[in-house]
Scaffold this active site. Structure first.
Site, PDB file in Angstrom:
ATOM      1  N   SER A 154       4.870  -5.948  -2.142  1.00 32.46           N
ATOM      2  CA  SER A 154       5.167  -4.570  -2.503  1.00 32.46           C
ATOM      3  C   SER A 154       6.034  -3.937  -1.404  1.00 32.46           C
ATOM      4  O   SER A 154       7.082  -4.467  -1.072  1.00 32.46           O
ATOM      5  CB  SER A 154       3.867  -3.801  -2.744  1.00 32.46           C
ATOM      6  N   GLY A 177       0.805  -1.224   0.000  1.00 28.22           N
ATOM      7  CA  GLY A 177       0.000   0.000   0.000  1.00 28.22           C
ATOM      8  C   GLY A 177       0.829   1.260   0.000  1.00 28.22           C
ATOM      9  O   GLY A 177       0.330   2.332   0.335  1.00 28.22           O
ATOM     10  N   GLY A 178       2.106   1.142  -0.385  1.00 28.65           N
ATOM     11  CA  GLY A 178       2.941   2.327  -0.519  1.00 28.65           C
ATOM     12  C   GLY A 178       3.166   3.088   0.763  1.00 28.65           C
ATOM     13  O   GLY A 178       3.447   4.293   0.742  1.00 28.65           O
TER      14      GLY A 178
END
Length: 623
Positions: free
Chosen positions: A260, A172-173
Protein backbone atom coordinates in the site's frame (compact mmCIF):
# COMPACT_ATOMS: atom_id res chain seq x y z
CA UNK A 1 5.83 6.38 26.81
CA UNK A 2 2.85 4.08 26.98
CA UNK A 3 -0.80 4.68 26.34
CA UNK A 4 -2.98 2.76 28.76
CA UNK A 5 -5.36 0.13 27.40
CA UNK A 6 -8.97 1.10 27.24
CA UNK A 7 -8.41 4.53 25.69
CA UNK A 8 -10.81 5.64 23.01
CA UNK A 9 -9.99 4.44 19.49
CA UNK A 10 -10.24 8.01 18.24
CA UNK A 11 -7.96 9.49 20.84
CA UNK A 12 -4.43 8.84 21.92
CA UNK A 13 -5.47 8.90 25.56
CA UNK A 14 -3.26 9.62 28.56
CA UNK A 15 0.42 8.97 28.23
CA UNK A 16 2.50 7.80 31.17
CA UNK A 17 6.15 6.98 31.58
CA UNK A 18 7.02 3.31 32.24
CA UNK A 19 8.86 2.30 35.37
CA UNK A 20 12.16 0.43 34.97
CA UNK A 21 12.86 -2.58 37.14
CA UNK A 22 15.83 -4.83 37.72
CA UNK A 23 19.50 -4.13 38.06
CA UNK A 24 21.19 -4.71 34.74
CA UNK A 25 21.11 -1.57 32.54
CA UNK A 26 20.40 -1.92 28.84
CA UNK A 27 20.94 0.83 26.29
CA UNK A 28 17.94 1.62 24.09
CA UNK A 29 18.28 4.49 21.63
CA UNK A 30 19.94 6.92 23.99
CA UNK A 31 17.97 5.95 27.11
CA UNK A 32 18.89 3.38 29.74
CA UNK A 33 16.30 0.67 30.37
CA UNK A 34 16.56 -2.47 32.48
CA UNK A 35 15.78 -6.16 32.08
CA UNK A 36 12.54 -6.97 33.88
CA UNK A 37 12.66 -10.78 34.08
CA UNK A 38 15.01 -12.29 36.68
CA UNK A 39 15.24 -15.46 34.57
CA UNK A 40 16.51 -13.57 31.54
CA UNK A 41 18.94 -11.62 33.71
CA UNK A 42 20.29 -14.87 35.13
CA UNK A 43 20.54 -16.55 31.73
CA UNK A 44 22.42 -13.60 30.25
CA UNK A 45 24.87 -13.33 33.15
CA UNK A 46 25.46 -17.10 33.12
CA UNK A 47 25.96 -17.10 29.35
CA UNK A 48 28.32 -14.13 29.53
CA UNK A 49 30.44 -15.71 32.29
CA UNK A 50 30.75 -18.99 30.40
CA UNK A 51 31.88 -17.13 27.28
CA UNK A 52 34.48 -15.14 29.18
CA UNK A 53 35.79 -18.32 30.79
CA UNK A 54 35.98 -19.95 27.34
CA UNK A 55 33.75 -22.82 28.52
CA UNK A 56 31.73 -24.56 25.78
CA UNK A 57 27.99 -23.88 25.98
CA UNK A 58 26.20 -27.19 25.56
CA UNK A 59 22.57 -26.11 25.75
CA UNK A 60 22.43 -22.81 23.94
CA UNK A 61 18.64 -23.07 23.54
CA UNK A 62 18.10 -22.12 27.19
CA UNK A 63 19.90 -18.84 26.64
CA UNK A 64 18.57 -15.88 24.66
CA UNK A 65 20.20 -15.42 21.25
CA UNK A 66 22.89 -12.78 21.14
CA UNK A 67 24.57 -10.78 18.40
CA UNK A 68 27.78 -8.90 19.04
CA UNK A 69 29.08 -5.99 17.02
CA UNK A 70 32.78 -6.38 17.84
CA UNK A 71 33.76 -3.20 16.03
CA UNK A 72 31.60 -1.03 18.28
CA UNK A 73 31.55 -3.44 21.23
CA UNK A 74 27.75 -3.58 21.31
CA UNK A 75 25.71 -6.65 22.17
CA UNK A 76 22.06 -7.29 21.22
CA UNK A 77 20.07 -9.73 23.39
CA UNK A 78 17.06 -11.21 21.57
CA UNK A 79 14.40 -13.88 22.01
CA UNK A 80 13.39 -17.15 20.34
CA UNK A 81 10.43 -18.81 18.74
CA UNK A 82 10.75 -22.26 17.12
CA UNK A 83 13.36 -21.99 14.39
CA UNK A 84 13.58 -18.19 14.53
CA UNK A 85 15.67 -15.68 16.46
CA UNK A 86 14.14 -12.25 17.05
CA UNK A 87 15.75 -8.90 17.80
CA UNK A 88 13.10 -6.25 18.39
CA UNK A 89 13.02 -2.57 19.28
CA UNK A 90 16.48 -2.07 17.77
CA UNK A 91 16.77 1.69 17.34
CA UNK A 92 18.16 3.15 14.13
CA UNK A 93 17.65 6.82 15.07
CA UNK A 94 17.58 8.93 18.19
CA UNK A 95 14.31 9.91 19.83
CA UNK A 96 12.65 12.50 17.51
CA UNK A 97 11.37 14.82 20.22
CA UNK A 98 11.91 18.48 21.05
CA UNK A 99 14.11 20.06 18.38
CA UNK A 100 14.12 16.72 16.51
CA UNK A 101 10.33 16.58 16.11
CA UNK A 102 9.58 16.83 12.35
CA UNK A 103 13.32 16.98 11.60
CA UNK A 104 15.55 14.60 9.64
CA UNK A 105 16.31 11.53 11.79
CA UNK A 106 19.61 11.45 13.64
CA UNK A 107 21.37 8.06 13.43
CA UNK A 108 21.65 6.36 16.81
CA UNK A 109 25.10 5.76 18.22
CA UNK A 110 25.04 3.61 21.36
CA UNK A 111 28.09 3.97 23.62
CA UNK A 112 30.74 1.29 23.33
CA UNK A 113 30.03 -1.54 25.68
CA UNK A 114 26.26 -1.14 25.42
CA UNK A 115 24.08 -4.18 25.96
CA UNK A 116 20.82 -3.69 24.08
CA UNK A 117 17.66 -5.45 25.22
CA UNK A 118 16.09 -6.53 21.93
CA UNK A 119 13.82 -9.16 23.45
CA UNK A 120 10.47 -7.35 23.25
CA UNK A 121 8.52 -5.16 20.81
CA UNK A 122 8.90 -1.43 21.27
CA UNK A 123 6.39 1.39 21.02
CA UNK A 124 4.39 2.14 17.90
CA UNK A 125 4.78 5.58 16.38
CA UNK A 126 2.07 8.11 17.41
CA UNK A 127 -1.38 7.20 16.06
CA UNK A 128 -4.87 6.48 17.33
CA UNK A 129 -5.15 3.71 19.90
CA UNK A 130 -7.64 0.86 20.10
CA UNK A 131 -8.75 -1.82 17.67
CA UNK A 132 -8.20 -1.61 13.92
CA UNK A 133 -9.26 -4.88 12.26
CA UNK A 134 -9.96 -8.29 13.85
CA UNK A 135 -6.76 -9.80 12.43
CA UNK A 136 -4.47 -6.92 13.41
CA UNK A 137 -3.02 -5.86 16.74
CA UNK A 138 -4.76 -3.57 19.17
CA UNK A 139 -2.83 -0.31 19.40
CA UNK A 140 -2.07 0.38 23.05
CA UNK A 141 1.57 1.47 23.28
CA UNK A 142 2.59 4.58 21.36
CA UNK A 143 5.53 6.93 21.74
CA UNK A 144 7.55 9.41 19.73
CA UNK A 145 10.56 7.29 20.63
CA UNK A 146 9.58 4.69 18.03
CA UNK A 147 12.26 4.72 15.33
CA UNK A 148 13.18 1.09 15.69
CA UNK A 149 13.54 -2.13 13.71
CA UNK A 150 12.25 -5.67 14.07
CA UNK A 151 14.85 -8.21 12.93
CA UNK A 152 14.29 -11.94 12.51
CA UNK A 153 16.61 -14.65 11.23
CA UNK A 154 16.78 -18.46 11.20
CA UNK A 155 18.19 -20.05 14.32
CA UNK A 156 21.91 -20.71 14.27
CA UNK A 157 22.92 -18.14 11.65
CA UNK A 158 26.63 -17.44 11.67
CA UNK A 159 28.07 -13.95 11.55
CA UNK A 160 29.62 -14.53 8.11
CA UNK A 161 26.50 -16.12 6.56
CA UNK A 162 25.92 -13.24 4.11
CA UNK A 163 22.20 -13.96 3.82
CA UNK A 164 19.97 -11.79 1.62
CA UNK A 165 17.79 -9.30 3.47
CA UNK A 166 14.08 -8.53 3.08
CA UNK A 167 13.11 -5.14 4.53
CA UNK A 168 9.39 -4.58 5.17
CA UNK A 169 7.77 -1.11 4.96
CA UNK A 170 4.23 -1.37 6.31
CA UNK A 171 1.14 0.32 4.95
CA UNK A 172 -1.63 2.09 6.84
CA UNK A 173 -2.22 5.27 4.87
CA UNK A 174 0.62 7.05 6.70
CA UNK A 175 -1.78 7.17 9.65
CA UNK A 176 -1.42 3.86 11.45
CA UNK A 177 0.58 0.65 11.67
CA UNK A 178 3.81 -0.78 13.01
CA UNK A 179 6.38 -3.43 12.19
CA UNK A 180 5.22 -5.11 15.41
CA UNK A 181 1.67 -5.73 14.18
CA UNK A 182 0.72 -9.40 14.46
CA UNK A 183 -0.26 -9.36 10.79
CA UNK A 184 3.44 -8.94 9.97
CA UNK A 185 4.74 -11.78 12.16
CA UNK A 186 7.82 -12.91 10.19
CA UNK A 187 8.21 -16.46 11.55
CA UNK A 188 6.44 -18.21 8.67
CA UNK A 189 8.43 -16.35 6.04
CA UNK A 190 11.75 -16.98 7.76
CA UNK A 191 11.00 -20.67 8.35
CA UNK A 192 9.70 -21.26 4.80
CA UNK A 193 12.81 -19.64 3.33
CA UNK A 194 15.08 -21.78 5.49
CA UNK A 195 13.13 -24.95 4.65
CA UNK A 196 13.53 -24.17 0.94
CA UNK A 197 17.29 -23.90 1.39
CA UNK A 198 17.13 -20.12 0.81
CA UNK A 199 17.47 -18.56 4.27
CA UNK A 200 17.10 -14.81 4.65
CA UNK A 201 17.18 -12.05 7.23
CA UNK A 202 13.93 -10.12 7.80
CA UNK A 203 13.81 -6.48 8.92
CA UNK A 204 10.63 -4.49 9.65
CA UNK A 205 10.70 -0.68 9.89
CA UNK A 206 8.82 1.70 12.18
CA UNK A 207 8.61 5.23 10.81
CA UNK A 208 6.85 8.45 11.80
CA UNK A 209 3.21 8.77 10.78
CA UNK A 210 0.58 11.48 10.56
CA UNK A 211 1.60 15.01 11.45
CA UNK A 212 4.85 13.74 13.01
CA UNK A 213 5.95 12.16 9.74
CA UNK A 214 4.41 14.27 7.01
CA UNK A 215 3.55 17.77 8.22
CA UNK A 216 4.60 20.52 5.84
CA UNK A 217 4.65 24.32 5.67
CA UNK A 218 6.65 27.13 4.09
CA UNK A 219 9.04 27.16 7.04
CA UNK A 220 9.48 23.40 6.96
CA UNK A 221 10.16 23.39 3.22
CA UNK A 222 12.68 26.23 3.55
CA UNK A 223 14.57 24.39 6.31
CA UNK A 224 14.31 20.95 4.65
CA UNK A 225 12.33 19.48 7.53
CA UNK A 226 9.69 17.70 5.49
CA UNK A 227 8.67 14.15 4.61
CA UNK A 228 10.19 12.95 7.88
CA UNK A 229 8.53 9.54 7.49
CA UNK A 230 10.29 8.99 4.16
CA UNK A 231 13.58 10.12 5.63
CA UNK A 232 13.03 7.71 8.53
CA UNK A 233 12.62 4.83 6.09
CA UNK A 234 15.78 5.82 4.26
CA UNK A 235 17.68 6.10 7.56
CA UNK A 236 16.46 2.63 8.55
CA UNK A 237 17.54 1.18 5.21
CA UNK A 238 20.91 2.87 5.67
CA UNK A 239 21.18 1.29 9.13
CA UNK A 240 20.67 -2.07 7.45
CA UNK A 241 23.46 -1.26 5.01
CA UNK A 242 25.79 -0.35 7.86
CA UNK A 243 24.87 -2.98 10.46
CA UNK A 244 23.08 -6.03 9.09
CA UNK A 245 26.33 -7.88 8.45
CA UNK A 246 26.77 -8.51 12.18
CA UNK A 247 23.40 -10.32 12.15
CA UNK A 248 24.58 -12.53 9.27
CA UNK A 249 23.06 -10.43 6.48
CA UNK A 250 24.49 -9.17 3.20
CA UNK A 251 24.17 -5.39 2.74
CA UNK A 252 24.63 -5.85 -1.01
CA UNK A 253 21.53 -8.06 -1.31
CA UNK A 254 18.73 -6.00 0.22
CA UNK A 255 15.17 -6.13 -1.12
CA UNK A 256 12.79 -3.39 0.01
CA UNK A 257 9.23 -4.75 0.22
CA UNK A 258 6.30 -2.42 0.82
CA UNK A 259 2.53 -2.73 0.83
CA UNK A 260 0.00 0.00 0.00
CA UNK A 261 1.59 3.34 0.99
CA UNK A 262 4.70 1.36 1.96
CA UNK A 263 4.94 0.34 -1.70
CA UNK A 264 4.20 3.89 -2.81
CA UNK A 265 7.01 5.12 -0.57
CA UNK A 266 9.47 2.75 -2.26
CA UNK A 267 8.57 4.43 -5.55
CA UNK A 268 9.16 7.82 -3.96
CA UNK A 269 12.58 6.68 -2.76
CA UNK A 270 13.39 5.77 -6.36
CA UNK A 271 12.44 9.30 -7.47
CA UNK A 272 14.03 11.01 -4.46
CA UNK A 273 16.51 13.80 -5.12
CA UNK A 274 15.63 13.51 -8.83
CA UNK A 275 17.41 10.15 -8.86
CA UNK A 276 20.78 11.77 -8.18
CA UNK A 277 21.52 9.63 -5.10
CA UNK A 278 21.57 5.86 -4.91
CA UNK A 279 19.04 4.17 -2.66
CA UNK A 280 20.13 1.84 0.17
CA UNK A 281 18.57 -1.27 -1.39
CA UNK A 282 19.22 -3.32 -4.50
CA UNK A 283 15.75 -4.69 -5.35
CA UNK A 284 12.15 -3.58 -4.81
CA UNK A 285 8.81 -5.29 -4.34
CA UNK A 286 5.77 -3.00 -4.45
CA UNK A 287 2.51 -4.60 -3.29
CA UNK A 288 -0.70 -2.67 -4.10
CA UNK A 289 0.99 0.64 -4.53
CA UNK A 290 3.22 3.01 -6.44
CA UNK A 291 3.41 6.82 -6.07
CA UNK A 292 -0.02 7.13 -7.71
CA UNK A 293 -1.53 5.89 -4.44
CA UNK A 294 -0.93 9.38 -3.03
CA UNK A 295 -3.16 11.79 -4.86
CA UNK A 296 -1.94 15.31 -5.42
CA UNK A 297 1.68 15.58 -4.38
CA UNK A 298 1.37 19.38 -4.26
CA UNK A 299 2.03 20.40 -0.63
CA UNK A 300 -0.91 22.84 -0.34
CA UNK A 301 -3.46 20.34 0.93
CA UNK A 302 -1.19 18.86 3.61
CA UNK A 303 0.07 22.35 4.54
CA UNK A 304 -3.53 23.41 5.13
CA UNK A 305 -4.06 20.40 7.37
CA UNK A 306 -0.89 21.26 9.26
CA UNK A 307 -2.17 24.80 9.81
CA UNK A 308 -5.56 23.51 10.94
CA UNK A 309 -3.90 21.38 13.63
CA UNK A 310 -1.60 24.26 14.61
CA UNK A 311 -4.61 26.51 15.18
CA UNK A 312 -6.32 23.94 17.38
CA UNK A 313 -3.29 23.57 19.66
CA UNK A 314 -2.73 27.32 19.88
CA UNK A 315 0.28 27.59 17.58
CA UNK A 316 -1.17 29.71 14.77
CA UNK A 317 -3.20 32.46 16.34
CA UNK A 318 -1.55 35.54 14.90
CA UNK A 319 -0.13 34.46 11.55
CA UNK A 320 -0.94 32.21 8.63
CA UNK A 321 0.38 29.14 10.41
CA UNK A 322 3.30 28.51 8.06
CA UNK A 323 5.95 30.52 9.87
CA UNK A 324 9.01 29.40 11.77
CA UNK A 325 7.29 30.55 14.96
CA UNK A 326 4.44 28.10 14.33
CA UNK A 327 6.92 25.31 13.67
CA UNK A 328 8.77 26.00 16.92
CA UNK A 329 5.47 26.11 18.79
CA UNK A 330 4.38 22.76 17.35
CA UNK A 331 7.64 21.26 18.57
CA UNK A 332 6.79 22.31 22.12
CA UNK A 333 3.23 20.98 22.17
CA UNK A 334 2.87 17.97 24.52
CA UNK A 335 2.79 14.77 22.51
CA UNK A 336 -0.52 13.53 23.90
CA UNK A 337 -2.30 16.77 22.95
CA UNK A 338 -0.84 16.80 19.44
CA UNK A 339 -1.76 13.14 18.94
CA UNK A 340 -5.31 13.56 20.21
CA UNK A 341 -6.08 16.61 18.09
CA UNK A 342 -4.47 15.20 14.96
CA UNK A 343 -6.15 11.79 15.19
CA UNK A 344 -9.56 13.34 15.82
CA UNK A 345 -9.28 15.77 12.91
CA UNK A 346 -7.86 13.20 10.50
CA UNK A 347 -10.54 10.65 11.30
CA UNK A 348 -13.27 13.25 11.00
CA UNK A 349 -12.00 14.24 7.54
CA UNK A 350 -11.02 10.73 6.37
CA UNK A 351 -13.03 8.10 8.25
CA UNK A 352 -12.52 5.64 9.70
CA UNK A 353 -8.77 5.82 10.38
CA UNK A 354 -7.64 9.19 9.01
CA UNK A 355 -5.63 7.73 6.14
CA UNK A 356 -4.44 10.26 3.59
CA UNK A 357 -4.79 13.33 5.81
CA UNK A 358 -0.99 13.61 6.01
CA UNK A 359 1.22 12.06 3.32
CA UNK A 360 4.40 12.74 1.27
CA UNK A 361 4.46 15.93 -0.77
CA UNK A 362 6.77 17.90 -3.04
CA UNK A 363 9.34 19.73 -0.91
CA UNK A 364 11.98 20.67 -3.50
CA UNK A 365 14.42 18.42 -1.72
CA UNK A 366 13.47 14.80 -1.15
CA UNK A 367 10.69 15.03 -3.72
CA UNK A 368 11.25 17.59 -6.47
CA UNK A 369 8.18 17.10 -8.63
CA UNK A 370 5.13 15.03 -9.38
CA UNK A 371 6.24 11.38 -9.40
CA UNK A 372 4.61 10.57 -12.74
CA UNK A 373 6.51 13.44 -14.36
CA UNK A 374 9.79 12.47 -12.72
CA UNK A 375 9.34 8.97 -14.12
CA UNK A 376 8.67 10.31 -17.61
CA UNK A 377 11.80 12.45 -17.58
CA UNK A 378 14.14 9.78 -16.24
CA UNK A 379 14.69 11.46 -12.87
CA UNK A 380 14.88 8.32 -10.80
CA UNK A 381 17.37 5.77 -9.49
CA UNK A 382 18.21 3.21 -12.16
CA UNK A 383 18.72 -0.55 -12.22
CA UNK A 384 16.53 -1.72 -9.36
CA UNK A 385 14.84 -5.02 -10.34
CA UNK A 386 11.18 -4.70 -9.39
CA UNK A 387 8.16 -6.87 -8.66
CA UNK A 388 4.87 -4.94 -8.59
CA UNK A 389 1.36 -6.15 -7.88
CA UNK A 390 -2.24 -5.49 -6.97
CA UNK A 391 -5.07 -7.44 -5.33
CA UNK A 392 -8.19 -8.43 -7.27
CA UNK A 393 -10.59 -6.33 -5.14
CA UNK A 394 -8.10 -3.76 -3.84
CA UNK A 395 -10.70 -1.00 -4.13
CA UNK A 396 -13.51 -2.70 -2.21
CA UNK A 397 -12.88 -0.71 0.98
CA UNK A 398 -13.16 2.61 -0.81
CA UNK A 399 -16.56 2.25 -2.47
CA UNK A 400 -19.76 3.06 -0.54
CA UNK A 401 -21.90 -0.08 -0.14
CA UNK A 402 -24.98 2.06 -0.86
CA UNK A 403 -23.71 3.04 -4.32
CA UNK A 404 -26.65 2.27 -6.63
CA UNK A 405 -27.04 4.93 -9.31
CA UNK A 406 -25.14 6.42 -12.22
CA UNK A 407 -25.06 9.71 -10.35
CA UNK A 408 -22.75 8.03 -7.82
CA UNK A 409 -20.27 6.69 -10.35
CA UNK A 410 -20.30 7.14 -14.08
CA UNK A 411 -17.56 6.41 -16.51
CA UNK A 412 -18.14 4.94 -19.93
CA UNK A 413 -15.17 2.64 -19.55
CA UNK A 414 -16.98 0.87 -16.70
CA UNK A 415 -20.44 -0.04 -18.06
CA UNK A 416 -22.62 -1.27 -15.21
CA UNK A 417 -23.61 -4.40 -17.10
CA UNK A 418 -20.01 -5.59 -16.78
CA UNK A 419 -20.65 -6.07 -13.06
CA UNK A 420 -24.09 -7.70 -13.00
CA UNK A 421 -22.57 -11.14 -12.64
CA UNK A 422 -20.81 -10.16 -9.40
CA UNK A 423 -24.04 -9.63 -7.46
CA UNK A 424 -24.69 -12.36 -4.88
CA UNK A 425 -28.06 -11.34 -3.47
CA UNK A 426 -28.35 -14.16 -0.93
CA UNK A 427 -24.81 -13.64 0.32
CA UNK A 428 -24.03 -9.93 0.06
CA UNK A 429 -27.47 -8.56 0.88
CA UNK A 430 -28.61 -5.43 -0.92
CA UNK A 431 -25.38 -4.78 -2.79
CA UNK A 432 -25.93 -3.61 -6.38
CA UNK A 433 -23.75 -3.87 -9.49
CA UNK A 434 -23.00 -0.16 -9.02
CA UNK A 435 -21.05 -0.96 -5.85
CA UNK A 436 -18.83 -3.45 -7.66
CA UNK A 437 -18.44 -0.93 -10.46
CA UNK A 438 -17.30 1.74 -8.00
CA UNK A 439 -14.98 -0.72 -6.26
CA UNK A 440 -13.33 -1.67 -9.56
CA UNK A 441 -12.85 1.99 -10.45
CA UNK A 442 -11.29 2.63 -7.05
CA UNK A 443 -8.97 -0.33 -7.50
CA UNK A 444 -7.80 0.80 -10.91
CA UNK A 445 -7.41 4.49 -10.00
CA UNK A 446 -5.59 3.89 -6.72
CA UNK A 447 -3.67 0.70 -7.34
CA UNK A 448 -3.65 -1.22 -10.62
CA UNK A 449 -3.19 1.56 -13.17
CA UNK A 450 -0.51 3.42 -11.16
CA UNK A 451 1.37 0.11 -10.85
CA UNK A 452 1.23 -0.42 -14.62
CA UNK A 453 2.23 3.17 -15.32
CA UNK A 454 5.14 3.24 -12.90
CA UNK A 455 6.57 -0.10 -14.01
CA UNK A 456 6.16 0.68 -17.72
CA UNK A 457 7.74 4.12 -17.42
CA UNK A 458 10.61 2.67 -15.42
CA UNK A 459 11.52 0.48 -18.38
CA UNK A 460 10.39 2.92 -21.08
CA UNK A 461 12.67 5.74 -19.94
CA UNK A 462 15.76 3.64 -19.45
CA UNK A 463 15.58 2.82 -15.77
CA UNK A 464 15.81 -0.91 -16.16
CA UNK A 465 15.88 -3.68 -18.71
CA UNK A 466 12.24 -4.73 -19.19
CA UNK A 467 13.19 -8.33 -18.45
CA UNK A 468 13.80 -7.35 -14.78
CA UNK A 469 10.22 -6.18 -14.10
CA UNK A 470 7.50 -8.63 -13.01
CA UNK A 471 3.79 -8.22 -12.27
CA UNK A 472 1.29 -10.30 -10.37
CA UNK A 473 -2.37 -10.11 -9.40
CA UNK A 474 -3.25 -11.68 -6.07
CA UNK A 475 -6.63 -13.41 -6.19
CA UNK A 476 -7.04 -15.24 -2.88
CA UNK A 477 -7.95 -14.26 0.67
CA UNK A 478 -7.90 -15.83 4.09
CA UNK A 479 -10.16 -13.09 5.46
CA UNK A 480 -13.50 -14.34 4.06
CA UNK A 481 -14.87 -15.51 7.44
CA UNK A 482 -13.65 -12.27 9.05
CA UNK A 483 -15.37 -10.12 6.43
CA UNK A 484 -18.55 -12.17 6.89
CA UNK A 485 -18.45 -11.56 10.65
CA UNK A 486 -17.84 -7.84 10.04
CA UNK A 487 -20.86 -7.65 7.75
CA UNK A 488 -18.83 -6.82 4.63
CA UNK A 489 -18.72 -10.06 2.61
CA UNK A 490 -18.78 -7.99 -0.59
CA UNK A 491 -15.16 -6.99 0.08
CA UNK A 492 -14.07 -10.39 -1.28
CA UNK A 493 -10.30 -10.41 -2.04
CA UNK A 494 -9.81 -6.99 -0.48
CA UNK A 495 -6.81 -4.79 0.28
CA UNK A 496 -4.35 -6.55 2.66
CA UNK A 497 -5.39 -10.00 1.42
CA UNK A 498 -1.96 -10.73 -0.03
CA UNK A 499 0.00 -10.03 3.16
CA UNK A 500 -0.55 -13.38 4.95
CA UNK A 501 0.58 -15.22 1.82
CA UNK A 502 3.83 -13.29 1.54
CA UNK A 503 4.49 -13.76 5.26
CA UNK A 504 3.34 -17.40 5.16
CA UNK A 505 1.42 -16.64 8.33
CA UNK A 506 0.20 -19.95 9.79
CA UNK A 507 -1.97 -18.60 12.60
CA UNK A 508 -3.94 -15.54 11.52
CA UNK A 509 -6.07 -13.95 14.22
CA UNK A 510 -9.68 -12.78 14.25
CA UNK A 511 -11.29 -15.92 12.87
CA UNK A 512 -9.37 -15.89 9.58
CA UNK A 513 -9.07 -18.95 7.37
CA UNK A 514 -6.20 -21.15 8.56
CA UNK A 515 -7.27 -24.21 6.57
CA UNK A 516 -4.72 -26.55 5.05
CA UNK A 517 -5.36 -25.51 1.45
CA UNK A 518 -4.85 -21.85 2.32
CA UNK A 519 -1.70 -22.64 4.26
CA UNK A 520 -0.39 -24.57 1.26
CA UNK A 521 -1.04 -21.61 -1.05
CA UNK A 522 0.59 -19.29 1.49
CA UNK A 523 3.74 -21.41 1.55
CA UNK A 524 3.88 -21.56 -2.25
CA UNK A 525 3.36 -17.82 -2.70
CA UNK A 526 5.85 -16.99 0.03
CA UNK A 527 8.51 -19.17 -1.57
CA UNK A 528 7.97 -17.33 -4.87
CA UNK A 529 8.85 -14.09 -3.11
CA UNK A 530 11.78 -15.76 -1.36
CA UNK A 531 13.02 -16.65 -4.85
CA UNK A 532 13.10 -12.96 -5.73
CA UNK A 533 14.87 -11.97 -2.51
CA UNK A 534 17.41 -14.76 -2.91
CA UNK A 535 18.00 -14.95 -6.64
CA UNK A 536 16.71 -11.70 -8.15
CA UNK A 537 13.79 -13.37 -9.93
CA UNK A 538 10.39 -14.37 -8.48
CA UNK A 539 9.08 -17.91 -8.63
CA UNK A 540 10.29 -21.25 -7.49
CA UNK A 541 10.14 -24.97 -7.85
CA UNK A 542 7.02 -27.07 -7.38
CA UNK A 543 3.26 -26.51 -7.12
CA UNK A 544 3.04 -24.69 -10.41
CA UNK A 545 5.40 -21.94 -9.33
CA UNK A 546 8.04 -21.88 -12.02
CA UNK A 547 10.15 -18.82 -12.66
CA UNK A 548 7.92 -15.95 -13.71
CA UNK A 549 8.08 -14.32 -17.12
CA UNK A 550 8.78 -10.60 -17.26
CA UNK A 551 5.86 -8.19 -17.35
CA UNK A 552 6.59 -6.70 -20.77
CA UNK A 553 7.73 -9.61 -22.95
CA UNK A 554 7.67 -7.73 -26.28
CA UNK A 555 9.53 -4.63 -25.15
CA UNK A 556 13.00 -4.39 -26.62
CA UNK A 557 15.95 -2.55 -25.18
CA UNK A 558 16.04 0.95 -26.57
CA UNK A 559 12.30 1.01 -27.34
CA UNK A 560 11.05 4.49 -26.41
CA UNK A 561 7.82 5.02 -28.29
CA UNK A 562 4.65 3.98 -26.50
CA UNK A 563 2.93 5.64 -23.56
CA UNK A 564 1.69 2.23 -22.44
CA UNK A 565 2.26 -1.45 -23.14
CA UNK A 566 0.56 -3.46 -25.89
CA UNK A 567 1.18 -6.81 -24.19
CA UNK A 568 1.29 -7.86 -20.54
CA UNK A 569 2.43 -10.99 -18.76
CA UNK A 570 0.89 -11.26 -15.30
CA UNK A 571 1.28 -13.99 -12.72
CA UNK A 572 -2.10 -14.73 -11.11
CA UNK A 573 -1.96 -16.17 -7.59
CA UNK A 574 -5.02 -18.00 -6.29
CA UNK A 575 -8.69 -18.06 -7.21
CA UNK A 576 -10.67 -20.50 -9.40
CA UNK A 577 -7.85 -20.77 -11.93
CA UNK A 578 -5.20 -21.47 -9.31
CA UNK A 579 -1.62 -20.44 -10.02
CA UNK A 580 -1.15 -19.36 -13.60
CA UNK A 581 0.85 -17.05 -15.81
CA UNK A 582 -1.43 -15.08 -18.10
CA UNK A 583 -0.31 -13.15 -21.19
CA UNK A 584 -2.80 -10.74 -22.77
CA UNK A 585 -2.59 -8.48 -25.82
CA UNK A 586 -4.19 -5.10 -26.32
CA UNK A 587 -5.99 -6.31 -29.45
CA UNK A 588 -6.44 -9.94 -28.44
CA UNK A 589 -9.45 -11.90 -29.69
CA UNK A 590 -11.53 -12.98 -26.69
CA UNK A 591 -12.93 -15.88 -28.70
CA UNK A 592 -9.57 -17.64 -28.88
CA UNK A 593 -8.38 -16.85 -25.34
CA UNK A 594 -7.91 -19.37 -22.57
CA UNK A 595 -10.20 -19.13 -19.53
CA UNK A 596 -7.44 -17.37 -17.59
CA UNK A 597 -6.90 -14.85 -20.40
CA UNK A 598 -10.63 -14.17 -20.63
CA UNK A 599 -10.79 -13.55 -16.88
CA UNK A 600 -7.96 -11.02 -17.10
CA UNK A 601 -9.32 -9.48 -20.30
CA UNK A 602 -12.58 -8.74 -18.42
CA UNK A 603 -10.62 -6.20 -16.38
CA UNK A 604 -10.01 -4.12 -19.55
CA UNK A 605 -6.65 -2.98 -18.22
CA UNK A 606 -5.41 -1.49 -21.49
CA UNK A 607 -8.34 0.85 -22.18
CA UNK A 608 -9.09 1.78 -18.60
CA UNK A 609 -5.50 2.42 -17.61
CA UNK A 610 -4.84 4.39 -20.80
CA UNK A 611 -7.46 6.86 -19.56
CA UNK A 612 -6.50 6.79 -15.86
CA UNK A 613 -2.81 7.26 -16.71
CA UNK A 614 -3.49 9.92 -19.34
CA UNK A 615 -1.98 13.42 -19.01
CA UNK A 616 -5.38 14.95 -18.23
CA UNK A 617 -6.19 12.48 -15.48
CA UNK A 618 -2.71 12.74 -13.98
CA UNK A 619 -2.87 16.53 -14.04
CA UNK A 620 -6.23 16.58 -12.30
CA UNK A 621 -5.03 14.09 -9.68
CA UNK A 622 -1.68 15.81 -9.24
CA UNK A 623 0.23 12.52 -9.07
Amino acid sequence: MEVKKGSSSSSAGPIVEPTAHGRLPFHMGGALQRIEEPEMRFNFIHHHLLERANIPILSASIFPPTVTDFTRNIRFIGSRTPGVEHFQNVFYAEEPTGRRRFATPVPVSPPKGSIIDASKPGAWCPQGVGDILPFTSQVNNISENCLSLRIARPSGVQRDAKLPVAVWIHGGGHALGSASDILYTPDGLVRAAAAAGKPLIYVGINYRLGIFGFATSKAMIETKQTNAGLRDQRAALQWVQDNIEVFGGDPDRVTAIGQSVGASDIGLHLTSFNGSRNVPFQQAMMMSGTPGVNFNSDPVFVANNTVAIARQVGCAENDDGQSMETLECLRAVPADLLINVTVNEARKARPPFGEGYFYPTIDNDYLNGRPSQLMRTGKFVKNIPTVASWVTNDGAWYAFPQTSTDEDKLLQLYPVEDFNHMVRQDYDGGISPQYYRAAQMSRDIWFTCPVLDFSWQYAQTGGLNASRIWLYEHNATRFTPVFEAMGVPMWRVAHLSDIPYVFNNLHLEGGADNSLDQLALSETASKAIVGFVHEGRPGGEGAGMQKWSSAYPTMRDGQRSSESASRLSIQVIGGPLGLSEVAIDRDGDVGVMTAAQQALAWEKLFDRCDFINSPQMRDEAGV
